[in-house]
Design a protein around this motif. Structure first.
Motif, PDB file in Angstrom:
ATOM      1  N   PHE A 438       0.855  -1.187   0.000  1.00 41.34           N
ATOM      2  CA  PHE A 438       0.000   0.000   0.000  1.00 41.34           C
ATOM      3  C   PHE A 438       0.890   1.235   0.000  1.00 41.34           C
ATOM      4  O   PHE A 438       1.789   1.376   0.842  1.00 41.34           O
ATOM      5  N   PHE A 440       1.639   5.001   0.737  1.00 37.75           N
ATOM      6  CA  PHE A 440       1.149   5.950   1.738  1.00 37.75           C
ATOM      7  C   PHE A 440       2.212   7.024   1.937  1.00 37.75           C
ATOM      8  O   PHE A 440       3.301   6.752   2.483  1.00 37.75           O
ATOM      9  N   ASN A 441       1.897   8.262   1.447  1.00 39.67           N
ATOM     10  CA  ASN A 441       2.807   9.399   1.615  1.00 39.67           C
ATOM     11  C   ASN A 441       4.228   9.066   1.152  1.00 39.67           C
ATOM     12  O   ASN A 441       5.212   9.208   1.900  1.00 39.67           O
ATOM     13  N   VAL A 477      -6.181   0.027   4.195  1.00 37.05           N
ATOM     14  CA  VAL A 477      -7.122   0.880   3.463  1.00 37.05           C
ATOM     15  C   VAL A 477      -6.877   2.323   3.886  1.00 37.05           C
ATOM     16  O   VAL A 477      -6.610   2.605   5.063  1.00 37.05           O
ATOM     17  N   SER A 478      -6.999   3.240   2.952  1.00 36.95           N
ATOM     18  CA  SER A 478      -6.774   4.654   3.245  1.00 36.95           C
ATOM     19  C   SER A 478      -7.943   5.227   4.053  1.00 36.95           C
ATOM     20  O   SER A 478      -9.115   5.049   3.694  1.00 36.95           O
ATOM     21  N   ASN A 480      -7.545   8.731   5.313  1.00 38.95           N
ATOM     22  CA  ASN A 480      -7.407  10.048   4.692  1.00 38.95           C
ATOM     23  C   ASN A 480      -5.946  10.193   4.260  1.00 38.95           C
ATOM     24  O   ASN A 480      -5.183   9.219   4.293  1.00 38.95           O
ATOM     25  N   ARG A 481      -5.534  11.362   3.872  1.00 38.90           N
ATOM     26  CA  ARG A 481      -4.182  11.510   3.336  1.00 38.90           C
ATOM     27  C   ARG A 481      -3.105  11.272   4.385  1.00 38.90           C
ATOM     28  O   ARG A 481      -1.933  10.989   4.038  1.00 38.90           O
ATOM     29  N   ASP A 482      -3.479  11.336   5.686  1.00 34.90           N
ATOM     30  CA  ASP A 482      -2.468  11.195   6.734  1.00 34.90           C
ATOM     31  C   ASP A 482      -2.606   9.912   7.549  1.00 34.90           C
ATOM     32  O   ASP A 482      -1.715   9.596   8.349  1.00 34.90           O
ATOM     33  N   TRP A 483      -3.706   9.193   7.376  1.00 31.29           N
ATOM     34  CA  TRP A 483      -3.940   7.999   8.193  1.00 31.29           C
ATOM     35  C   TRP A 483      -4.415   6.845   7.314  1.00 31.29           C
ATOM     36  O   TRP A 483      -5.052   7.062   6.278  1.00 31.29           O
ATOM     37  N   VAL A 484      -4.112   5.629   7.765  1.00 31.44           N
ATOM     38  CA  VAL A 484      -4.603   4.430   7.102  1.00 31.44           C
ATOM     39  C   VAL A 484      -5.294   3.541   8.135  1.00 31.44           C
ATOM     40  O   VAL A 484      -5.071   3.671   9.340  1.00 31.44           O
ATOM     41  N   ASN A 497      -0.855   6.544  11.613  1.00 28.59           N
ATOM     42  CA  ASN A 497      -0.043   7.373  10.711  1.00 28.59           C
ATOM     43  C   ASN A 497       1.404   6.912  10.760  1.00 28.59           C
ATOM     44  O   ASN A 497       2.308   7.675  10.435  1.00 28.59           O
TER      45      ASN A 497
END
Length: 936
Positions: A438, A440-441, A477-478, A480-484, A497
């Protein structure tokens, strides 16, 4: 998009209550859910579940919510958990019952070909015969008017009269029901009888089915509705079509559907019944459940919530649901991928492959979807839905992500860095037990069997900031843009995060397969159903758990996706589609007292008095009307006042209480908005009564008062001596008067015996002597007493009149009526007060009458210690008696003197009067009235 779709077909799965086998059946459902080709679940009830027979005629619901099923082998009452069966053993006239009706007073009426028709009330069968002896009823048409039932049999209409006999209305044309019956017959007569398939009437509504329409007539408004002419109804009814009048609604049912009419008698809701049910009748209950019956398979129930849900791929395992561009694609185990086709309202093959299928790899940056099967990568275009190319690879890949210009593939033992153009492997990074890649950032997170990891500087490194990071991970799963959201195997879900973690409450020990986020709403796919949370700041608030009760075929949810107003759930038993705002009406309808037993004996709920015994036990069975698919025990609270002041909570359906002391009790139940109570009294033994306790406590005070009384008694001794002397004198005079009456009575009785002997009627003379001897013995016993109980007086008069009736043969009749309010065992009356008056009525009233005569005695309650006695005869009358006896009426003079002395004793207040009973008749009779009040 889905609210514009129309239901074409559905698969209906019949879920047995005990046997976990499912049957999938093609059917059509109209008007219930605006959208989807679907599979729908139903529950089948048969002999195995408690029905008396699989040959079912009809199902209905009473005012309390119970479901009633009539069969060819009895009637069954269903509360959602168990069937209570009524047959000839319980009092039915026959087991073959073909029609049923309910009335507001709680009665369930049954109709059958038999000599009796009746109802069931409080689980007791009441059957009634016809007024005409030997008649066998064949009920065809039924009218319900509030709590009154009329039915037609063999061209006659019958109602239950006050003698509990079924009486033909034609015989009493002044009866108010005659007008209703006539109005109904006029409507039927206007139709061709061959066109009328079924007829029912309730209160002001009269309904019947013709071959091609339905008719409703409102007798109050005189409105007539023809379904075909008024609303364009178009259907050819079969011979099995019926009208249901239940729960305040009009329902029409045929072999293929059930319809509900609105207040204007227009069809407002229609549901089709699967042809595989072989159903001939269906009903919609209070909460919207559909009950369909058949002649072979018993009863089918389609829960109301299931009617709002779409089901696809029944019995198939749905591994994954993906949004590919604007399309929804589902992964069906051992079949391939299917894409929803809006124009055909169905899921059509997208990629057909056998065996285990890995999830699609959707690469938004490339506008492509990659599917890996065995050693081949298939590339699909978002826009064209066509295969771009197929590429052979040397090693298997489960999943791919796009990062830094390369595709990264998750293999069984490593992570592969590959060229996007030809999937050539550029580099490999060892990684065993990896389940999910996944992005992520700008970091590649890896979910593995031993926790959360990250690919950093070409090395797979564990994240060890929290012990949760070490749990086996199935999916990422996402949020938001800062947390999964991390979905674990057996340890619930948490958000992170990579530095902080927030745990989802109440998910411990759950397998989380997937998650989907819509705004602040999070949906988790678990092995215990679909769980919804709401994100509030850094807290996840539990909202609800969607299980079988809400329409899931199984709790094992593998994947979830929300699109517009619908939730898609992939389960081990197909694809389920819910409206996002779906609500399931409560199927819990009531709680009730099923049975109450004291020391093993069943009590009536209206019989609330119990005699106390040592080591007693009270056993109460609680019932619940609950048609929920979630078969868990109903929780309720109870308390037995005054023993319990606090509510006790339980899920047990049986309550036990022991060693209850004498008292007044009230057992209260509550569950949700429903409350019930049952009051009863445990009657004390004599020494446990309040009176006895007061007497015991006052015993000591009594001794003291006795001493004081003795002192005062010495002072009043002289005064009391004088009063006692006067009282003795009155008593001697009263005794003398009673003694004057004894010979008079004996003389008349011996005269009666002499009459039989002279007639040589030895049998009657012997019978008379036996009765007379008993009467003489009774007379001598009570003649010693100044007063006797009213019970003894009634017995004496009854015995006396029985003897006189023997003497008069059929010429004398008598009745003795005692007011139920009178306590005849406690009420007192002066000895031999009434007998002389009764004797005068016999010997001087009835005796001198040419025809038969009657004497009626009425004992009436006035108030405590006061009552009246009326002696009424239809004899020759007082004046004729005076003429025949030349004015010798000594017994009357004695009676008046005796009453005067009794009143002077200050123990009694007695009034006596006589009047002519029938002034216009030749034999005017006499009515003597006593008012007797006991003063001391």
């Amino acid at each position: 998009m889905y609210n514009k779709l129309r239901i074409n077909s559905l698969f209906l799965s019949v879920k047995k209550s005990i046997v976990l086998k499912r049957y999938y059946i093609l059917a059509i459902l109209l008007v219930l859910l605006p959208s989807l080709g679907q599979a729908q679940y139903a529950t089948n009830y048969s002999i195995k579940e408690g029905l008396p027979s699989n040959h079912v005629y009809k199902v209905t619901q009473d005012n309390n919510g119970f479901i009633w099923v009539i069969t060819d082998n009895g009637i069954a009452k269903y509360n959602g958990t168990e069937f209570k069966v009524f047959t000839t053993k319980e009092g039915l006239p026959t087991n073959d019952v073909w029609e049923i009706a309910t009335t507001p007073d709680g009665k369930v009426w049954f109709f059958c070909k038999a000599s009796k028709v009746g109802y069931i009330e409080n689980d007791k069968v009441h059957s009634f015969e016809g007024e005409e002896k030997g008649i066998v009823f064949f009920p065809l048409k039924i009218i319900e008017i509030e709590n009154t039932i009329l039915f037609e049999s063999k061209n006659n209409w019958y109602f239950l009269n006050t003698d509990n006999k079924w009486e033909a209305i034609d015989e009493i044309k002044k009866h108010p029901l005659f007008k209703i019956k006539s109005e109904v017959e006029a409507l039927i007569k206007a139709e061709k009888p061959v066109n009328i398939i079924h007829f029912r009437a309730k209160d002001s509504l009269i309904c019947w089915l013709k071959r091609d329409t339905y008719m409703v007539f409102n007798s109050k408004t005189k409105e007539v509705v023809d379904g075909k002419e008024t609303y364009g109804f178009n259907h050819q009814f079969s011979d099995l079509a019926r009208i249901n009048l239940m729960n305040g609604s009009i329902q029409i049912t045929d072999t293929s559907f059930v319809a509900l009419l609105d207040s204007k008698y227009k069809i407002a809701k229609t549901a089709s019944i699967p042809s595989s049910f072989n159903s001939h009748h269906a009903s919609i209950d209070k909460t919207g459940n559909i009950w369909a019956v058949s002649f072979q398979n018993g009863v089918y129930k389609i829960p109301s919530v299931y009617q709002k849900i779409a089901y696809f791929f029944p019995s198939e395992k749905i591994e994954n649901i993906e949004k590919v561009g604007n399309d929804i694609v589902v992964n069906v185990f051992d079949k391939g991928y299917y894409r929803y086709n809006k124009s055909k309202l169905d899921f059509l093959p997208y990629i057909e492959e056998k065996g285990v299928l890995h999830p699609l790899s959707v690469i938004d940056n490339l506008q492509k979807t990659y599917f890996v099967h065995k050693l081949e990568v298939v590339s699909y275009s978002f826009n064209t839905h066509k295969v771009v190319k197929r590429t052979k690879i040397k090693e298997g890949i489960k999943q791919m992500v796009y990062y830094d210009g390369f595709l990264w593939g998750l293999g069984s033992y490593d992570i592969k860095k590959m060229k996007e153009s030809n999937f050539d492997v550029v580099a490999k990074f060892p990684a065993v037990g990896m389940n999910k890649l996944f992005m992520f950032n700008d970091k590649m997170l890896i979910g593995s069997t031993d926790g959360l990891k990250v690919l950093k500087d070409t090395v797979v490194t564990p994240i060890v900031n929290d012990t949760l990071f070490q749990k086996p991970i199935h999916n990422i799963v996402s949020l938001n843009r800062d947390w999964v959201i991390i979905c674990t195997e057996g340890y619930g879900a948490y958000a992170t995060n990579t530095i902080q973690t927030i745990y989802f409450p109440n998910t411990q020990y759950l397998n989380i397969k997937d998650a989907f986020v819509v705004g602040d709403s999070i949906w988790l796919a678990t092995n215990e159903g679909l769980v919804q949370f709401l994100k509030k700041g850094n807290i996840f608030q539990f909202i609800k758990n969607v299980t079988e009760e809400m329409g899931l075929a199984t709790r094992r949810v593998n994947s979830v996706l929300v699109d517009e107003d619908y939730i898609f759930m992939g389960t081990d038993d197909g694809l389920v589609v819910f409206p996002l705002n779906i609500t399931a009406p409560s199927q819990f309808m009531d709680i009730y007292f099923d049975t109450v037993q004291f020391n093993g004996e069943t009590l009536s709920l209206s019989n609330n008095e119990i005699n106390y015994t040592t080591h007693n036990s009270l056993r109460v069975k609680i019932g619940a009307i609950n048609f929920s698919e979630k078969k868990t025990p109903v929780a309720f609270q109870y308390k037995l006042e005054p023993l319990q002041n606090q509510w006790q909570e339980t899920t047990s359906s049986t309550l036990n209480f022991s060693d209850l002391p004498p008292n007044q009790y009230q057992l209260q139940l509550t569950s949700g908005d429903y409350q019930k109570s049952f009051s009863f009294i445990v009657q004390p033994l004599w020494w446990q009564t309040i009176t006895a306790k007061i007497l015991f406590s006052l015993f000591g005070i009594g001794i003291l008062l006795f001493v004081l009384q003795m002192i005062r008694k010495s002072e009043l001794k002289k005064k009391m001596a004088k009063l006692n002397a006067e009282k003795k004198l009155a008593e001697y005079e009263l005794y003398a008067l009673r003694s004057q009456m004894n010979p008079h009575f004996v003389f008349n009785s011996l005269t009666a015996i002499q009459y039989y002997i002279n007639e040589n009627d030895f049998e009657n003379s012997e019978k008379y002597l036996v009765k007379f001897s008993k009467l003489i013995r009774q007379f001598f016993e009570i003649s010693k007493e100044e007063e006797i109980t009213l019970e003894d007086e009634v017995a004496l008069l009854n015995n006396y009149l029985e003897i006189e009736k023997l003497r008069f043969k059929d010429k004398l009749n008598f009745t003795i009526e005692v007011d139920p309010k009178l306590n005849i065992t406690q009420s007192k009356i002066p000895t031999m007060l009434l007998q002389p008056v009764v004797e005068n009525a016999v010997n001087h009233g009835i005796f001198n009458k040419e025809e038969n005569g009657t004497i009626n005695l009425y004992f009436s309650y006035i108030k405590p210690k006061e009552f009246s006695v009326e002696i009424l005869d239809d004899g020759v009358g007082f004046e004729k008696t005076k003429k025949q006896r030349n004015g010798k009426i000594s017994s009357s003079v004695i009676l008046k003197d005796r009453i005067s002395i009794l009143n002077q004793s200050q123990h009694w207040d007695i009034t006596y009067s006589t009047v002519v009973a029938f002034s216009e008749a030749s034999d005017k009779g006499n009515k003597a009235t006593f008012t007797i009040k006991h003063l001391k």
